[in-house]
Scaffold this active site. Structure first.
Site, PDB file in Angstrom:
ATOM      1  N   HIS A   1    -122.974   7.855  73.267  1.00  0.00           N
ATOM      2  CA  HIS A   1    -123.142   8.197  74.245  1.00  0.00           C
ATOM      3  C   HIS A   1    -122.927   7.011  75.486  1.00  0.00           C
ATOM      4  CE1 HIS A   1    -127.086   9.437  76.951  1.00  0.00           C
ATOM      5  NE2 HIS A   1    -126.638   9.636  77.639  1.00  0.00           N
TER       6      HIS A   1
ATOM      7  N   GLU B   1    -122.516  12.833  73.039  1.00  0.00           N
ATOM      8  CA  GLU B   1    -123.689  12.975  73.547  1.00  0.00           C
ATOM      9  C   GLU B   1    -123.921  12.647  75.013  1.00  0.00           C
ATOM     10  OE1 GLU B   1    -127.068   9.926  72.216  1.00  0.00           O
ATOM     11  OE2 GLU B   1    -127.407  11.344  70.236  1.00  0.00           O
TER      12      GLU B   1
ATOM     13  N   HIS C   1    -133.415   9.063  67.157  1.00  0.00           N
ATOM     14  CA  HIS C   1    -134.110   7.892  67.758  1.00  0.00           C
ATOM     15  C   HIS C   1    -134.968   7.243  67.204  1.00  0.00           C
ATOM     16  CE1 HIS C   1    -133.778   7.311  71.999  1.00  0.00           C
ATOM     17  NE2 HIS C   1    -135.075   6.520  71.915  1.00  0.00           N
TER      18      HIS C   1
END
Length: 250
Positions: free
Chosen positions: A44, A76, A200
């Site tokens: 990310h 991401e 997550h």
């Protein structure tokens, strides 16, 4: 078929960035993860480059292309112009769009598919038109209308935000309730033709329950808990432990 494990390298990069030194090696740790059977690597890249740096992207892409051609690279990010340019330059197999403010420490909610439908439809159309698989970060609330709007963007998958589930590590009854909600959301999304990812705060302990409730799960992207375990078990053994927790034969 058991879910694929994609190892998020952000925490490794954050540790490296504490010093102006090249270790721990992001690509070296990524190679260990792939050698141990991870199905892909996730990054990310945030605008401030506080963990993954833009300069990391090409080496990770080359690692997969040169040594692990069956693995996938997942990027991401919030779909601003800078992120989309990075995607088009790097050519990952999957792009996961998240509704983060650049100042956020980490992702903490899914897209509002009603309010942001026009933005997502435009961005997904741009990315899907170039052959990228697009996944949209989604709250684990079984809202069929919202999921229909997610599908209408042209996205191939949603990624269930499992932060609230991971936060119930000490309240198993509540974890069971949230897992059931995630399962219902996945069922509705699957009926609409969307593939299911999740990510997550997933751990070796909570993955098996999630897998039971979400049998459609195609991929889990895991960074924080996996990196924490790697400090104890080493990266290779940690990847094997997480693969077993996903239901893979190791």
């Amino acid at each position: 078929m058991p879910a694929t494990l994609s190892v998020n390298l952000n925490a490794i990069a954050m540790l490296r960035n504490r010093r102006d030194l090249p270790w721990p090696s992001v690509t070296g740790i990524g190679q260990q993860a792939l050698e141990a059977g991870a199905g892909g690597l996730t990054v990310h890249p945030r605008p401030d480059q506080r963990h993954i740096r833009f300069s990391d992207l090409k080496p990770i892409r080359n690692l997969i292309d040169d040594l692990f051609p069956h693995a996938e690279f997942n990027m991401e990010g919030y779909p601003n112009a800078e992120f989309l340019a990075l995607v088009e330059e790097t050519q990952p197999e999957q792009v996961t769009l998240v509704p983060d403010d650049p100042a956020q420490a980490t992702s903490d909610h899914g897209w509002d598919f009603r309010a942001q439908h026009a933005l997502l439809k435009e961005v997904v159309g741009r990315l899907a038109g170039q052959g990228f698989r697009v996944s949209l970060f989604a709250d684990g609330v079984p809202d069929r209308e919202a999921l229909e709007m997610a599908r209408e963007t042209g996205a191939a998958r949603i990624e269930l935000y499992t932060g609230p589930y991971g936060g119930c590590y000490d309240t198993p009854e509540r974890a069971e309730e949230i897992a059931a909600q995630l399962g219902e959301t996945a069922r509705l999304a699957s009926e609409l033709g969307l593939g299911i990812n999740a990510g997550h705060d997933l751990t070796v302990d909570n993955l098996p329950r999630l897998v039971r409730h979400v049998p459609q799960l195609a991929e889990v992207s895991i960074g924080h808990g996996l990196t924490a375990d790697a400090l104890i078990y080493g990266m290779s053994e940690t990847v094997r432990r997480f693969r077993r927790a996903c239901g893979q034969t190791v």
